[in-house]
Design an enzyme around this catalytic site. Sequence first.
Site, PDB file in Angstrom:
ATOM      1  CE  LYS A 105      -3.612   2.015   3.001  1.00  0.00           C
ATOM      2  NZ  LYS A 105      -4.245   1.809   4.327  1.00  0.00           N
ATOM      3  CB  SER A 164      -7.549   3.477   3.433  1.00  0.00           C
ATOM      4  OG  SER A 164      -6.642   2.981   4.397  1.00  0.00           O
ATOM      5  CB  SER A 177      -7.642   0.983   6.657  1.00  0.00           C
ATOM      6  OG  SER A 177      -8.256   2.246   6.656  1.00  0.00           O
TER       7      SER A 177
END
Length: 493
Positions: free
Chosen positions: A72, A148, A172
């Site tokens: 990420k 996220s 997330s």
Amino acid sequence: MNDYTACDATELAARVRRGEVRPEELAEKAIAAVEAVNPALNAVMRPMYDAARAAARDLPEGPFRGVPMVVKDFDGFVEGEPWTAGSRFLEGFVPDHDSEAMARLRRAGAVFVAKTNLPELGILGTTEGRLKGPAHNPWNTGHSTGGSSGGSAALVAARAVPLGHGGDGGGSLRIPASACGLVGFKTTRGRITLAPDFGEGWGGYVSPGGLTRSVRDAAALIDVMAGPAAGDPYAVPPLERPLAKEVGAPPGKLRVAFTAGSLFGKETHAECRAAVESAARLLADLGHEVEEARPEFDRGRLVRAYLTQTAASIAAQIEDMGHWTGRKPSASYFEPSTWFLRQVGRRLSAAELQQARDAAQAAGRALAAFFARYDLFVTPTLAYPPVRLGELALKPFEAAALAVLRAFPAGAALRAVLAQLADTSLERTPNTQLFNQTGQPAVSLPLHQTPEGLPVGVQLVARYAEDALLIRVASQIEEARPWKDRVPGVVAP
């Protein structure tokens, strides 16, 4: 190797150790797989193919030697790779070092193939940022991956890679795990360090981690990433043994509480309710004592505390980013919701922030009392199945209101909008934030699907520091109701 997409990380690492496949071959398999699915998913923020090929030629003898994974574009730096956090403000910023968690993954032999898409600064529970555009759910590309860590989730679910790095400051990891049919494990606070760049993320809410297709991979990934670093502000009691050894170990007869209700919201979709009720029946069939119960807490106070802590942290984070880039933050660089939180964070008083921290700590005490009676708490991960892309976008009147606040950031008006957000903003994703506030371990398991084939996750929560118990019971559930053969519509060839 013809069955790459059927293998989890544990299996791939075992094949490398046995000499059945070379790390270089796995890197090429992963690159080809990412290239095949990304046009449909828009999950990649930045390819790292040349770096992956170079790394695969000279790897340490770690537990993930040769295993490809994606990272990420947030929740930790990768040396020499641009770090955008999903924001135009950070374009061109390149860290000169690895975060400790990333360094541990490298030392374990993992090969980073790409950086993945996310909402700006990891704020939202859907990956639809303006910098890269929306990530698409591989089960149905018209739906959100969650957020996220949505880009990582999409690529793991599509079987392009077996591991996806992410982080969890309010769900997330668990939110995209539910939306994409994966295992998303948030460790106990402090289990995985944020060194050397951060003492604690969002006031202690953030836990780095990853997304996997199997419980054993989740355990092995935490084993690699876990452990304190010098100067950490606090430390969790250490694990008695590696979590990989807890997979398949009997959890004993557990006292289980469950609720199909919404913790920070008002309603629960029928499919999410059915998922939890089915999981409760399964746990009873496995010999556990199961009853419907939920902890008592002041929802309004905790939601306000969550938004207060988030806003203050975003404001501070943007100031730090200004120092890193040499740029002055301005509204033109950021999305409206991000800039609004920055404005709120700068207007809040020190007393308001301390009250938010006190509320979270009071919740920790309340849940500790609840977990004196129960070993496990089961909820829907999300209150609704994966939303359609665009469904959570700002309405025209909301965008207009934020535009006015950008120009005239009156404190009373900012607080009024924040109060409205506290009442409505977590309706779709209401069940994860509480455990970031209390620091407890929690995992989302892919135990249900809607009639349309969309994944629905079930969240399991254990008392503070009992990550091992959570792995034991999660692996028991996985064995009783396996999900490994479910394949989404977009899948690597």
